[in-house]
Design an enzyme around this catalytic site. Structure first.
Site, mmCIF file in Angstrom:
data_model
loop_
_atom_site.group_PDB
_atom_site.id
_atom_site.type_symbol
_atom_site.label_atom_id
_atom_site.label_comp_id
_atom_site.label_asym_id
_atom_site.label_seq_id
_atom_site.Cartn_x
_atom_site.Cartn_y
_atom_site.Cartn_z
ATOM 1 C CD GLU A 111 0.517 5.674 -7.758
ATOM 2 O OE1 GLU A 111 0.077 4.561 -7.399
ATOM 3 O OE2 GLU A 111 1.560 6.164 -7.285
ATOM 4 C CB SER A 156 -1.612 -0.637 -4.325
ATOM 5 O OG SER A 156 -1.710 0.764 -4.509
ATOM 6 C CE LYS A 173 1.607 -1.448 -5.793
ATOM 7 N NZ LYS A 173 2.896 -0.945 -5.637
ATOM 8 C CG HIS A 197 -2.033 0.236 -9.057
ATOM 9 N ND1 HIS A 197 -1.101 0.986 -8.374
ATOM 10 C CD2 HIS A 197 -3.220 0.549 -8.510
ATOM 11 C CE1 HIS A 197 -1.711 1.718 -7.455
ATOM 12 N NE2 HIS A 197 -2.995 1.464 -7.509
ATOM 13 C CG ASN A 198 2.866 1.367 -8.675
ATOM 14 O OD1 ASN A 198 1.807 0.964 -8.210
ATOM 15 N ND2 ASN A 198 3.974 1.392 -7.964
ATOM 16 C CB VAL A 211 6.841 2.242 7.153
ATOM 17 C CG1 VAL A 211 7.396 2.311 5.765
ATOM 18 C CG2 VAL A 211 5.453 2.798 7.162
#
Ligand code: NAP
Length: 477
Positions: free
Chosen positions: A191, A130, A184, A187-188, A14
């Site tokens: 999150e 992201s 990254k 960032h997660n 995907v």
């Protein structure tokens, strides 16, 4: 002359498929390849009309279809598959070519891969992407690491497909080797913290406020119009609004209450422990997911551990406003901690990351996109060496204004027996930072007592040790 591709994507599940389509939709010729050819064929059959794709069945044909310097994007399962694919392609490439790993690799793996490929004359660009599959197709936030030289050649293509805010791409060269994947990862982690805090806000409004999921959805929708405006707040309202078609119950009530995780939150906390940065908001979020997932322990304890029954209406008429303040203040703490971790890693690894630029490229395309990031960018624009976001004027005003409500909410959660580890630990961190004296002095005394670890005095330079077992006189160490 046969047409060559500006960029190639191998790994067409995907994410890879959508990234390849995004490049093609922006007018780039894209070479596409996948371990099993079926996915390549499917992509071209379904989306071939969107642009120019050069499908290749073999790695050799794929590499041959790329213009030089070759840019090979790998979008496969992180871990061993990434190493396998690198080993498949590296021997086919020439000095100056680039391998771009856009999967969710651990930054330490990226550092290792970059060093090893550098020896072979190849650029390795560990790149954070992201935004999930929608972002990959319509414009993700992109965080490339690797050399400056590789960014000169690769950057314009990545900037083309990235999300844009006021015409500016959500993509910037983060720093060398593993810097992109590190950022990254954080960032997660942020999150995770943001999602946990939102979940706690919901829980308080539900249990102490007595509001229904639909009513709370409206609260989140209204918050989304204000300073909390963000993708996560927006989708929270959507999830809370959802009614299960089969039972007619709120969707949130028919879902098993065990949150899963893929690992980037855990990595963030592991790295923070190594760096000595207290990312308590992220850690609480990771642990809260672990607690939720510990079904056996929960089953053993749930009916046995006593506690107060939460009383509807306990939060009073101001509960919504109080929770909004607590949520905003706790969110500021979580972001401040995450940015501090980025700055610490940047110093540790010599990455020279511009934290303001990170806030800028997270403003769209990614999961934590929010209005709020503009203020983080402005804070670092004003002072690139800001020690903590909490002392920037905007954030200082916000947490000062939130304080009373924040304390009321944390106290309410404790009194009512509603778990709010994110709110509580954010407030404890805040109080820790503002303290003139911490009880760490006592800890130093204990350490010196049992292990002669020495201590410093507030009134003299040097290290000291007290002879605890004897006369208890102090000696210089
Ligand atoms: N899904 C997301 O929202 C998201 C968001 C950001 C980042 N990511 C990261 O993006 C990457 C791709 O994610 P995804 O969900 O699209 O795919 P995925 O399910 O993580 O991986 C499937 C792809 O990997 C290939 N693959 C697996 N093992 C391989 C091997 N040993 N050699 C060669 N190819 C191999 C598969 O090829 P076959 O078709 O032949 O099996 C397929 O193309 C991952 O690193 C993921 O963590 C995902």
């Amino acid at each position: 002359m046969t047409e060559k591709a500006q960029i190639g994507v191998t790994g067409l599940a995907v994410m890879g498929r959508n990234l390849a389509r995004n490049f093609a939709r922006h007018g780039h010729t894209v070479a596409v390849h996948n371990r099993s050819y079926g996915r390549t064929k499917e992509l071209v059959e379904e989306f071939g009309h969107e642009g120019t794709f050069l499908p290749a069945e073999s790695a050799e044909d794929f590499v041959a279809s790329l213009e030089r310097p070759r840019r090979v994007v790998i979008m496969v399962k992180a871990g061993k598959p990434t190493d396998a694919v690198i080993e498949e392609f590296a021997p086919l490439l020439e000095p100056g070519d680039m391998i771009i790993d856009a999967g969710n690799a651990h930054f330490a793996d990226t550092r290792r891969r970059e060093a090893s490929l550098k020896e072979r004359g190849l650029h390795f660009v560990g790149t954070g992407v992201s935004g999930g599959e929608e972002g990959a197709l319509h414009g993700p936030s992109i965080m490339p690491g690797g050399s400056k030289e590789s960014y000169e050649s690769l950057g314009p293509l990545l900037e083309d497909i990235a999300a844009k805010v006021d015409g500016e791409p959500c993509c910037v060269h983060v720093g060398p080797d593993g810097a992109g994947h590190f950022v990254k990862m954080v960032h997660n982690g942020i999150e995770y913290a943001d999602m946990q805090l939102i979940a706690e806000a919901y829980d308080l409004l539900r249990q102490a406020g007595g509001h229904s999921p639909a009513e709370i959805a409206d609260v989140f929708s209204s918050w989304n119009e204000g300073r909390l405006g963000s993708y996560l707040i927006e989708i929270t309202a959507e999830v809370l609004k959802q009614v299960d078609a089969g039972t007619g119950k709120p969707f949130v009530d028919i879902v098993v209450d065990q949150a899963e995780q893929k690992g980037t939150g855990r990595w963030t906390v592991q790295s923070a422990l190594d760096l000595g940065v207290p990312v308590s908001g992220i850690a609480e979020a990771v642990f809260a997911r672990a607690l939720s997932g510990g079904a056996d322990v929960r089953r053993a304890a749930a009916g046995k551990l006593p506690g107060p029954a939460a009383q509807t209406g306990a939060g009073g008429a101001d509960l919504r406003a109080d929770v909004e303040q607590a949520l905003f203040a706790s969110k500021i703490v979580a972001y401040a901690q995450g940015f501090q971790q980025i700055q610490a890693a940047s110093a540790e690894y010599g990455w020279e990351i511009d934290p303001g630029a990170m806030a800028k490229i997270w403003r769209d395309g990614c999961i934590i996109r929010a209005k709020f990031l503009d203020y983080i960018k402005q804070a670092y624009d004003k002072d690139a060496n800001l020690q903590t976001l909490l002392v920037d004027d905007y954030f200082l005003d916000a947490v000062s204004g939130a304080q009373e409500a924040w304390r009321r909410v944390v106290a309410l959660a404790a009194q009512q027996g509603i778990p709010a580890p994110g709110f509580a630990s954010a407030l404890a961190y805040y109080d820790g930072l503002r303290a003139q004296r911490l009880p760490a002095a006592l800890i130093q005394g204990q350490r010196d007592f049992f292990g002669a670890h020495t201590y410093q005095r507030i009134d003299k330079d040097g290290s000291f040790h007290t002879m605890w077992g004897a006369e208890r006189n102090e000696v210089g160490a």
